[in-house]
Design a protein around this motif. Structure first.
Motif, PDB file in Angstrom:
ATOM      1  N   MET A  88     -32.058 -11.847   3.749  1.00  0.00           N
ATOM      2  CA  MET A  88     -31.119 -11.074   4.556  1.00  0.00           C
ATOM      3  C   MET A  88     -31.221 -11.438   6.032  1.00  0.00           C
ATOM      4  SD  MET A  88     -31.012  -7.264   2.878  1.00  0.00           S
ATOM      5  CE  MET A  88     -32.784  -7.063   2.844  1.00  0.00           C
ATOM      6  N   SER A  89     -32.436 -11.690   6.509  1.00  0.00           N
ATOM      7  CA  SER A  89     -32.610 -12.048   7.916  1.00  0.00           C
ATOM      8  C   SER A  89     -31.942 -13.375   8.250  1.00  0.00           C
ATOM      9  CB  SER A  89     -34.100 -12.126   8.265  1.00  0.00           C
ATOM     10  OG  SER A  89     -34.718 -10.862   8.128  1.00  0.00           O
ATOM     11  N   ARG A  90     -31.995 -14.320   7.321  1.00  0.00           N
ATOM     12  CA  ARG A  90     -31.459 -15.651   7.580  1.00  0.00           C
ATOM     13  C   ARG A  90     -29.955 -15.759   7.345  1.00  0.00           C
ATOM     14  NH1 ARG A  90     -36.238 -19.300   4.711  1.00  0.00           N
ATOM     15  NH2 ARG A  90     -37.885 -18.751   6.199  1.00  0.00           N
ATOM     16  N   THR A  91     -29.444 -15.001   6.387  1.00  0.00           N
ATOM     17  CA  THR A  91     -28.029 -15.152   6.018  1.00  0.00           C
ATOM     18  C   THR A  91     -27.155 -13.978   6.443  1.00  0.00           C
ATOM     19  OG1 THR A  91     -28.268 -14.117   3.837  1.00  0.00           O
ATOM     20  CG2 THR A  91     -28.758 -16.486   4.002  1.00  0.00           C
ATOM     21  N   GLY A  92     -27.763 -12.797   6.634  1.00  0.00           N
ATOM     22  CA  GLY A  92     -26.967 -11.617   6.952  1.00  0.00           C
ATOM     23  C   GLY A  92     -26.237 -11.060   5.742  1.00  0.00           C
ATOM     24  N   ARG A  93     -26.554 -11.566   4.565  1.00  0.00           N
ATOM     25  CA  ARG A  93     -25.881 -11.136   3.346  1.00  0.00           C
ATOM     26  C   ARG A  93     -26.857 -10.370   2.460  1.00  0.00           C
ATOM     27  NH1 ARG A  93     -21.137 -14.023   3.295  1.00  0.00           N
ATOM     28  NH2 ARG A  93     -20.691 -13.438   1.135  1.00  0.00           N
ATOM     29  N   TYR A  94     -26.349  -9.500   1.622  1.00  0.00           N
ATOM     30  CA  TYR A  94     -27.239  -8.654   0.828  1.00  0.00           C
ATOM     31  C   TYR A  94     -26.687  -8.288  -0.551  1.00  0.00           C
ATOM     32  CZ  TYR A  94     -23.988  -5.338   2.966  1.00  0.00           C
ATOM     33  OH  TYR A  94     -22.859  -4.720   3.409  1.00  0.00           O
ATOM     34  N   ARG A  95     -25.399  -8.401  -0.773  1.00  0.00           N
ATOM     35  CA  ARG A  95     -24.795  -7.898  -2.017  1.00  0.00           C
ATOM     36  C   ARG A  95     -25.390  -8.545  -3.263  1.00  0.00           C
ATOM     37  NH1 ARG A  95     -20.391  -9.267  -5.272  1.00  0.00           N
ATOM     38  NH2 ARG A  95     -19.343  -7.467  -6.254  1.00  0.00           N
ATOM     39  N   ILE A  96     -25.711  -9.831  -3.192  1.00  0.00           N
ATOM     40  CA  ILE A  96     -26.225 -10.540  -4.365  1.00  0.00           C
ATOM     41  C   ILE A  96     -27.617 -10.071  -4.765  1.00  0.00           C
ATOM     42  CG2 ILE A  96     -27.255 -12.415  -3.014  1.00  0.00           C
ATOM     43  CD1 ILE A  96     -25.481 -12.690  -6.446  1.00  0.00           C
ATOM     44  N   LEU A  97     -28.390  -9.523  -3.822  1.00  0.00           N
ATOM     45  CA  LEU A  97     -29.781  -9.164  -4.093  1.00  0.00           C
ATOM     46  C   LEU A  97     -29.921  -8.028  -5.110  1.00  0.00           C
ATOM     47  CD1 LEU A  97     -31.208  -9.557  -0.500  1.00  0.00           C
ATOM     48  CD2 LEU A  97     -31.492 -11.118  -2.433  1.00  0.00           C
ATOM     49  N   PRO A  98     -29.223  -6.893  -4.941  1.00  0.00           N
ATOM     50  CA  PRO A  98     -29.342  -5.868  -5.983  1.00  0.00           C
ATOM     51  C   PRO A  98     -28.774  -6.318  -7.328  1.00  0.00           C
ATOM     52  CG  PRO A  98     -27.695  -5.235  -4.348  1.00  0.00           C
ATOM     53  CD  PRO A  98     -28.437  -6.420  -3.801  1.00  0.00           C
ATOM     54  N   VAL A  99     -27.794  -7.217  -7.302  1.00  0.00           N
ATOM     55  CA  VAL A  99     -27.249  -7.737  -8.562  1.00  0.00           C
ATOM     56  C   VAL A  99     -28.329  -8.518  -9.312  1.00  0.00           C
ATOM     57  CG1 VAL A  99     -25.575  -9.323  -9.585  1.00  0.00           C
ATOM     58  CG2 VAL A  99     -24.870  -7.808  -7.716  1.00  0.00           C
ATOM     59  N   ILE A 100     -29.016  -9.416  -8.605  1.00  0.00           N
ATOM     60  CA  ILE A 100     -30.083 -10.201  -9.230  1.00  0.00           C
ATOM     61  C   ILE A 100     -31.246  -9.301  -9.645  1.00  0.00           C
ATOM     62  CG2 ILE A 100     -31.832 -11.982  -8.818  1.00  0.00           C
ATOM     63  CD1 ILE A 100     -29.840 -13.354  -6.948  1.00  0.00           C
ATOM     64  N   GLY A 101     -31.663  -8.423  -8.733  1.00  0.00           N
ATOM     65  CA  GLY A 101     -32.808  -7.565  -9.006  1.00  0.00           C
ATOM     66  C   GLY A 101     -32.594  -6.658 -10.209  1.00  0.00           C
ATOM     67  N   LEU A 102     -31.430  -6.033 -10.291  1.00  0.00           N
ATOM     68  CA  LEU A 102     -31.168  -5.118 -11.392  1.00  0.00           C
ATOM     69  C   LEU A 102     -30.906  -5.862 -12.699  1.00  0.00           C
ATOM     70  CD1 LEU A 102     -29.112  -2.504  -9.392  1.00  0.00           C
ATOM     71  CD2 LEU A 102     -31.262  -2.076 -10.582  1.00  0.00           C
ATOM     72  N   SER A 103     -30.457  -7.104 -12.601  1.00  0.00           N
ATOM     73  CA  SER A 103     -30.325  -7.927 -13.817  1.00  0.00           C
ATOM     74  C   SER A 103     -31.705  -8.199 -14.409  1.00  0.00           C
ATOM     75  CB  SER A 103     -29.616  -9.249 -13.491  1.00  0.00           C
ATOM     76  OG  SER A 103     -28.291  -9.026 -13.052  1.00  0.00           O
ATOM     77  N   PHE A 104     -32.660  -8.593 -13.554  1.00  0.00           N
ATOM     78  CA  PHE A 104     -34.028  -8.813 -14.017  1.00  0.00           C
ATOM     79  C   PHE A 104     -34.633  -7.517 -14.545  1.00  0.00           C
ATOM     80  CE2 PHE A 104     -34.157 -12.813 -11.521  1.00  0.00           C
ATOM     81  CZ  PHE A 104     -34.732 -13.634 -12.490  1.00  0.00           C
ATOM     82  N   ALA A 105     -34.386  -6.417 -13.836  1.00  0.00           N
ATOM     83  CA  ALA A 105     -34.938  -5.130 -14.257  1.00  0.00           C
ATOM     84  C   ALA A 105     -34.402  -4.733 -15.633  1.00  0.00           C
ATOM     85  CB  ALA A 105     -34.608  -4.056 -13.226  1.00  0.00           C
ATOM     86  N   THR A 106     -33.115  -4.965 -15.869  1.00  0.00           N
ATOM     87  CA  THR A 106     -32.519  -4.623 -17.166  1.00  0.00           C
ATOM     88  C   THR A 106     -33.177  -5.405 -18.289  1.00  0.00           C
ATOM     89  OG1 THR A 106     -30.381  -4.132 -16.120  1.00  0.00           O
ATOM     90  CG2 THR A 106     -30.380  -4.542 -18.485  1.00  0.00           C
TER      91      THR A 106
END
Length: 203
Positions: free
Chosen positions: A83-101
């Motif tokens: 997030m610090s380098r790109t200013g983007r964040y939407r993809i992170l919860p998508v990836i994280g919750l996919s792994f969690a599922t």
């Protein structure tokens, strides 16, 4: 309900209700709630399983949660750097919750015969929810900032009867099915989140 009614009328509310009209704030708050429920749910029942189904002591069961700690640390660090380098964040919860599922679905096969490495992988993957929580917290704070607001003893070791281990494992399977369902709900919410690039520190 009383809290909401009071906050709506207060001249300086603790939590301005109007914030929940914003897509990023409301969805990020919901995802953080889901992520917290998933992490605490997984953390609460695993020591019980290890002690009653596999005969581990309280100390040993605690040590086997270390992979979960590493998962939280890794997810938080990588998410923050991204997030610090790109200013983007939407993809992170998508990836994280996919792994969690996926990890929670693997825990629905919990049994006394489950290999330790398999359990560790599942616990580490379940902490994708931790990464989702970190990214959502950062996104929520950034969105609000744009408006000028800041809102048993350790020594004992049990020798479980095989029937007890099977009973405990079977009792926990519905817990992880429900947790996997919650993770899917969180993933669906993450897909609905709008992405507003984070402000740089210079800004």
């Amino acid at each position: 309900m009383s809290f909401v009614a009071i906050e709506r009328k207060a001249s300086e509310p603790i939590l301005p209700i109007g914030l929940f009209k914003m897509n990023v704030f409301s969805i990020a708050s919901a995802i953080s709630f889901v992520s917290g429920a998933l992490m605490f749910g997984a953390l609460t029942f695993i020591p019980v399983f290890l002690q009653m189904a596999k005969g581990a002591s309280a100390t040993q069961s605690g040590l086997q949660l270390i992979p979960m700690t590493f998962g939280i640390l890794a997810a938080s660090t990588v998410s923050g750097q991204y997030m610090s380098r790109t200013g983007r964040y939407r993809i992170l919860p998508v990836i994280g919750l996919s792994f969690a599922t996926l990890s929670l679905l693997s825990l629905t096969r919990l049994s006394p015969e489950m290999a330790s490495w398999s359990l560790w992988l599942s616990l580490g993957g379940a902490d994708g929810a931790g990464g989702a929580d970190v990214s959502c917290s950062r996104a929520r704070r950034s969105r609000v900032a744009r408006l000028g607001r800041r809102p048993n003893s350790a020594g004992g070791r049990a020798c479980p009867h095989p029937a007890i281990g099977d009973t405990i494992s079977g009792a926990l399977h519905p817990v992880y099915w429900i947790a996997a369902g919650l993770a899917l709900c969180g993933l669906a919410l993450a897909l609905l989140m709008k992405e507003i690039p984070l402000r740089s520190r210079e800004a």
